[in-house]
Write a protein that holds these residues in place. Structure first.
Motif, mmCIF file in Angstrom:
data_model
loop_
_atom_site.group_PDB
_atom_site.id
_atom_site.type_symbol
_atom_site.label_atom_id
_atom_site.label_comp_id
_atom_site.label_asym_id
_atom_site.label_seq_id
_atom_site.Cartn_x
_atom_site.Cartn_y
_atom_site.Cartn_z
ATOM 1 N N ASP A 13 2.329 22.429 103.543
ATOM 2 C CA ASP A 13 3.616 21.980 102.630
ATOM 3 C C ASP A 13 3.360 22.484 101.032
ATOM 4 O O ASP A 13 4.567 22.585 100.308
ATOM 5 C CB ASP A 13 3.607 20.665 102.502
ATOM 6 C CG ASP A 13 3.902 19.904 104.046
ATOM 7 O OD1 ASP A 13 4.619 20.474 104.625
ATOM 8 O OD2 ASP A 13 3.364 19.021 104.237
ATOM 9 N N ARG A 14 2.278 22.889 100.709
ATOM 10 C CA ARG A 14 1.884 23.210 99.316
ATOM 11 C C ARG A 14 2.405 22.595 98.339
ATOM 12 O O ARG A 14 3.121 23.027 97.181
ATOM 13 C CB ARG A 14 2.430 24.762 99.126
ATOM 14 C CG ARG A 14 1.942 25.774 100.329
ATOM 15 C CD ARG A 14 0.525 26.321 99.898
ATOM 16 N NE ARG A 14 -0.093 27.108 100.705
ATOM 17 C CZ ARG A 14 -0.146 28.583 100.636
ATOM 18 N NH1 ARG A 14 0.538 29.005 99.546
ATOM 19 N NH2 ARG A 14 -0.805 29.001 101.510
ATOM 20 N N LEU A 15 2.564 21.005 98.369
ATOM 21 C CA LEU A 15 3.121 20.146 97.292
ATOM 22 C C LEU A 15 2.123 19.745 96.414
ATOM 23 O O LEU A 15 0.758 19.791 96.755
ATOM 24 C CB LEU A 15 3.570 18.861 98.041
ATOM 25 C CG LEU A 15 4.990 19.360 99.132
ATOM 26 C CD1 LEU A 15 5.334 18.067 99.948
ATOM 27 C CD2 LEU A 15 6.164 20.065 98.031
ATOM 28 N N CYS A 16 2.422 19.211 95.325
ATOM 29 C CA CYS A 16 1.351 18.732 94.337
ATOM 30 C C CYS A 16 1.333 16.908 94.594
ATOM 31 O O CYS A 16 2.275 16.384 94.663
ATOM 32 C CB CYS A 16 2.009 18.665 92.818
ATOM 33 S SG CYS A 16 2.052 20.228 92.301
ATOM 34 N N PHE A 36 2.499 14.091 92.573
ATOM 35 C CA PHE A 36 3.712 13.851 92.130
ATOM 36 C C PHE A 36 4.698 13.419 92.970
ATOM 37 O O PHE A 36 4.420 13.552 94.311
ATOM 38 C CB PHE A 36 4.355 15.469 91.689
ATOM 39 C CG PHE A 36 3.682 15.971 90.571
ATOM 40 C CD1 PHE A 36 2.627 15.337 89.875
ATOM 41 C CD2 PHE A 36 4.186 17.274 89.942
ATOM 42 C CE1 PHE A 36 2.132 15.996 88.917
ATOM 43 C CE2 PHE A 36 3.446 17.818 89.036
ATOM 44 C CZ PHE A 36 2.472 17.212 88.203
ATOM 45 N N ALA A 78 8.282 13.007 95.253
ATOM 46 C CA ALA A 78 9.310 14.218 95.756
ATOM 47 C C ALA A 78 10.059 14.826 94.517
ATOM 48 O O ALA A 78 10.348 16.249 94.750
ATOM 49 C CB ALA A 78 9.989 13.680 96.946
ATOM 50 N N ASN A 94 8.070 17.200 92.455
ATOM 51 C CA ASN A 94 7.802 18.535 92.999
ATOM 52 C C ASN A 94 8.918 19.773 93.076
ATOM 53 O O ASN A 94 8.739 20.690 92.772
ATOM 54 C CB ASN A 94 7.238 18.128 94.299
ATOM 55 C CG ASN A 94 5.726 18.022 94.727
ATOM 56 O OD1 ASN A 94 5.035 19.028 94.791
ATOM 57 N ND2 ASN A 94 5.354 16.579 94.517
ATOM 58 N N VAL A 123 3.880 12.239 96.902
ATOM 59 C CA VAL A 123 4.073 12.870 98.131
ATOM 60 C C VAL A 123 3.072 12.756 99.143
ATOM 61 O O VAL A 123 2.943 12.804 100.380
ATOM 62 C CB VAL A 123 4.631 14.285 98.067
ATOM 63 C CG1 VAL A 123 5.876 14.353 97.548
ATOM 64 C CG2 VAL A 123 3.153 15.093 97.559
ATOM 65 N N ARG A 143 7.095 15.178 103.727
ATOM 66 C CA ARG A 143 6.437 15.976 103.075
ATOM 67 C C ARG A 143 7.202 17.563 103.402
ATOM 68 O O ARG A 143 7.412 18.367 102.472
ATOM 69 C CB ARG A 143 5.190 16.317 103.334
ATOM 70 C CG ARG A 143 4.323 14.866 102.615
ATOM 71 C CD ARG A 143 2.828 15.165 102.234
ATOM 72 N NE ARG A 143 2.038 15.632 103.701
ATOM 73 C CZ ARG A 143 1.472 14.750 104.355
ATOM 74 N NH1 ARG A 143 1.712 13.230 104.056
ATOM 75 N NH2 ARG A 143 0.929 15.001 105.355
ATOM 76 N N ALA A 190 9.176 20.058 101.091
ATOM 77 C CA ALA A 190 8.938 21.503 100.759
ATOM 78 C C ALA A 190 10.285 22.272 101.089
ATOM 79 O O ALA A 190 10.430 23.235 100.285
ATOM 80 C CB ALA A 190 7.787 21.860 101.715
ATOM 81 N N ARG A 204 12.526 22.132 97.962
ATOM 82 C CA ARG A 204 12.056 22.565 96.946
ATOM 83 C C ARG A 204 12.500 24.122 97.012
ATOM 84 O O ARG A 204 12.985 24.856 96.114
ATOM 85 C CB ARG A 204 10.548 22.606 96.756
ATOM 86 C CG ARG A 204 9.795 23.351 95.750
ATOM 87 C CD ARG A 204 8.257 23.141 95.562
ATOM 88 N NE ARG A 204 7.729 23.639 97.183
ATOM 89 C CZ ARG A 204 6.697 23.512 97.083
ATOM 90 N NH1 ARG A 204 5.849 22.755 96.388
ATOM 91 N NH2 ARG A 204 6.166 24.073 98.484
#
Length: 200
Positions: free
Chosen positions: A70-73, A76, A78, A81, A123, A131, A135, A138
């Motif tokens: 997913d490479r999300l923070c 943070f 949704a 992100n 998230v 998640r 992604a 985004r």
């Protein structure tokens, strides 16, 4: 335009003389067994890897990329992100996340109020499927001219996957899609050309 790309990480070639052209507005699904270098090819297109020989040219300026992870923070929300990566306004971001069913059900009755509870939590507290959709939102909110999808729909049930593909189609008119998938049904949903990387 991917022309005679050769990539080796020091353990033998991962990509060997691969050539492929993706036209503007075209969807291409890359298929084939694991280990053929499908992810590596997407990374070469995005400029995250450099081939030992060959070239990748004509890549548009605006890319969207949904990685296998997913490479999300995680700390943070949704919304944060998506905003961090795209700079979109809050109403725009909320509309995208609502279309993906992240503000209650995407098919809720009109009388049922929208719930933004999921969108304000970190998230890291969301389910894997949620998640995954963040992604995707985004990448799509970035307004890509080329969208790279690397097994983008894993963890989504059949209906959610269909709804998510429809969402991507609505918001990427004229964009090119280069997708990695192992699932023939997923490739059929996305449409376009299906290519076995081993045959390129």
């Amino acid at each position: 335009v991917i022309s005679h790309v050769y990539k080796d990480f020091g353990r033998g070639p991962v990509l060997r003389d691969v050539s492929l052209t993706v036209r503007q507005g075209e969807t291409v699904c890359l298929m084939g067994p694991s280990g053929l270098g499908k992810t590596t090819l997407l990374r070469c297109v995005a400029g995250l890897e450099r081939p030992e020989s060959g070239s990748v040219t004509g890549v548009p300026e605006r890319l969207g990329y949904v990685f296998q992870e997913d490479r999300l923070c995680g700390v943070f929300s949704a919304v944060a992100n998506v905003r961090l990566a795209t700079g979109r306004t809050l109403p725009e971001i909320l509309r995208h996340l609502e279309e993906l069913g992240l503000a209650g059900s995407a098919r809720r009755p009109v009388s049922q109020p929208v719930s933004y509870t999921h969108l304000t939590r970190p998230v890291s507290q969301l389910s894997g499927g949620m998640r995954r959709r963040v992604a995707i939102a985004r990448a799509v909110c970035a307004g890509p001219q080329l969208l790279l999808l690397d097994e983008a729909f894993k963890g989504l049930d059949d209906q959610c996957r269909r709804d998510t593909v429809a969402y991507i189609r609505r918001h990427t008119p004229g964009a090119s899609l280069l997708c990695v998938t192992h699932d023939p049904e997923e490739a059929a949903l996305l449409g376009g050309r299906c290519l076995d990387l081993s045959a390129l």
